[in-house]
Write a protein that holds these residues in place. Sequence first.
Motif, PDB file in Angstrom:
ATOM      1  N   THR A   1     -57.696 -22.429 -15.293  1.00 45.10           N
ATOM      2  CA  THR A   1     -56.521 -22.769 -14.468  1.00 45.10           C
ATOM      3  C   THR A   1     -56.216 -24.259 -14.575  1.00 45.10           C
ATOM      4  OG1 THR A   1     -57.206 -21.048 -12.932  1.00 45.10           O
ATOM      5  CG2 THR A   1     -55.606 -22.638 -12.104  1.00 45.10           C
TER       6      THR A   1
ATOM      7  N   GLU B   1     -51.843 -28.435 -19.332  1.00 44.40           N
ATOM      8  CA  GLU B   1     -50.992 -27.998 -20.449  1.00 44.40           C
ATOM      9  C   GLU B   1     -49.515 -27.965 -20.043  1.00 44.40           C
ATOM     10  OE1 GLU B   1     -52.800 -26.346 -23.414  1.00 44.40           O
ATOM     11  OE2 GLU B   1     -50.867 -26.444 -24.452  1.00 44.40           O
ATOM     12  N   ARG B   2     -49.267 -27.648 -18.773  1.00 37.67           N
ATOM     13  CA  ARG B   2     -47.876 -27.584 -18.274  1.00 37.67           C
ATOM     14  C   ARG B   2     -47.147 -28.922 -18.507  1.00 37.67           C
ATOM     15  NH1 ARG B   2     -46.763 -27.086 -11.783  1.00 37.67           N
ATOM     16  NH2 ARG B   2     -44.572 -27.726 -11.824  1.00 37.67           N
TER      17      ARG B   2
ATOM     18  N   ALA C   1     -54.683 -24.967 -17.859  1.00 39.53           N
ATOM     19  CA  ALA C   1     -53.271 -24.536 -17.902  1.00 39.53           C
ATOM     20  C   ALA C   1     -52.387 -25.511 -17.113  1.00 39.53           C
ATOM     21  CB  ALA C   1     -53.144 -23.126 -17.328  1.00 39.53           C
TER      22      ALA C   1
END
Length: 489
Positions: A380, A386-387, A383
């Motif tokens: 999580t 990464e956003r 991610a």
Amino acid sequence: MGPAERCDVVVVGSGPNGLAAAVTMARAGLDVRVYEAQSTLGGGARTLDFGMAPGLVHDICSAVHPLAAASPFFREFDLAARGVELRYSDVSYAQPLDGGRAGVAYRDLDRTVEGLGADGRGWRRLLGPLVRHVPGVVDAALSDRRSLPKDPLSAVQLGRAVVEQGTRLWNLRWKDEVAPALLTGVGAHAISTLPSLPVAGTAVMLAALAHSPGWALPVGGSQAIVDAMIDDLKAHGAMVTTGAEITDFEQLPTARAYLFDTTPRNLLQVMGERLPNRYRRTLAGYRYGDAVCKVDFVLSGPVPWTHPEVGRASTVHVCGTREEMARAEAEVAAGRHAEYPMTLVSDPTVTDDAREVDGLRPLWAYAHVPAGSTVDIGATVQAGIERFAPGFGDVVVERRAIPAAQMAHHNANYIGGDFAAGALTTWQLLARPALRWDPWATPVPGVYLCSSASPPAPGVHGMCGWHAARRALRAVFGIKRPPSLAPHV
Ligand SMILES: Cc1cc2nc3c(=O)[nH]c(=O)nc-3n(C[C@H](O)[C@H](O)[C@H](O)COP(=O)(O)OP(=O)(O)OC[C@H]3O[C@@H](n4cnc5c(N)ncnc54)[C@H](O)[C@@H]3O)c2cc1C
């Protein structure tokens, strides 16, 4: 070890507060012994080789040190004179947002204001007075909360900013979403629902320090700070024992003063019925807060943040807008994991390229999770980064997470993963660990709590230990004038 042995002072726990207390007592000429449960010293300020990549070291807890740089204890102890080099990036912290936007807090207030467009003036009006009077703000924030502030005007200005940003008034001054997001991200160094007074207090104080003197990272990692304290302790004759978990008072030598760098829960366990009933009930009712899951990465290159200035920041707060952060913190408070949890990220190579070894660098991160969470949220967190940094996954060589429920394995003070050693509610900031004029002293003469479960607050500043030690010196040893902390004394 045991009651047959004798010394002047026992300190249980070697976190920055335990060491600050021990240093103060040893410099007063007392025979001091420190007992640490773990195999290494330094509590929440250790830098360790996790074995993730040869030669690479990671900060196991704290990494970024605006408080150590500003704290009256460390200013007097003089880290620089002891060879601890604190380095500052000219970007203290940043808040990436969707669409390639970002809030960027430069050390330079004017440059920050310029980048915040329509909200630049509001930022200056909120923080400018605090930045101009940083010593007064630090004095108010890290005081014993019992004495009158040395600079009452700064204390009032701090209080006004905290009330505005810690209540439903918090959006009134802002026109756009970048500035409020930038400020709310700083508040995430405390865990609570938003808005709240403790988070706003954290936010405005750390935001002021970001502009003066900046957010420091020690060369080599946090361990450099505690190593300087351990060297000083040893030079003053203190004895330090590792691998000594204290669960019973009978394990300890006979001493005139005992200082516990532990949670109230451990103090209760060790002292048991030696503490009066009423105080025992108070300690038993002390609340622990929500938690963190620590996530460490090994990277083959820098994080490819979309906004290039973000990559120059000492710390990046990852979660999105103020509203997204408020939603994420509400989820955690309700006992659920957020889709995009409040995440803090720091790349130490921004200020210290020697932390990179053979092309690999450590990346420090943690995210807010419910108390006692057993979930590995490493994916999580990845991610979430990464956003705002597409392609991040391509530079990740290795990832390792410590779920909240396991945080106490390497530091017993982090009950259920609560790294603040107690919930940061407004009440518990005033009554930490109990509502008493001298909150460090327990009702048993000579027994003190000196961890961040006592005033002023969590963080690597040594002030809880220093306040406790100075009270113990006066009450137990009749030493009214605290010893100098200056090097070479
Ligand atoms: C992931 C994470 C990130 C953080 N980031 C930052 C940051 O960037 N900047 C910052 O300023 N702060 C940060 N903090 C908070 C900071 O680390 C703590 O507030 C600080 O270390 C508290 O110091 P302390 O001395 O009170 O306790 P600790 O540092 O927690 O030390 C307590 C010590 O006591 C020992 N102990 C406990 N019980 C016993 C026992 N029964 N017997 C013997 N020994 C015992 C423990 O093993 C430990 O060594 C972070 C914390 C975490 C977990």
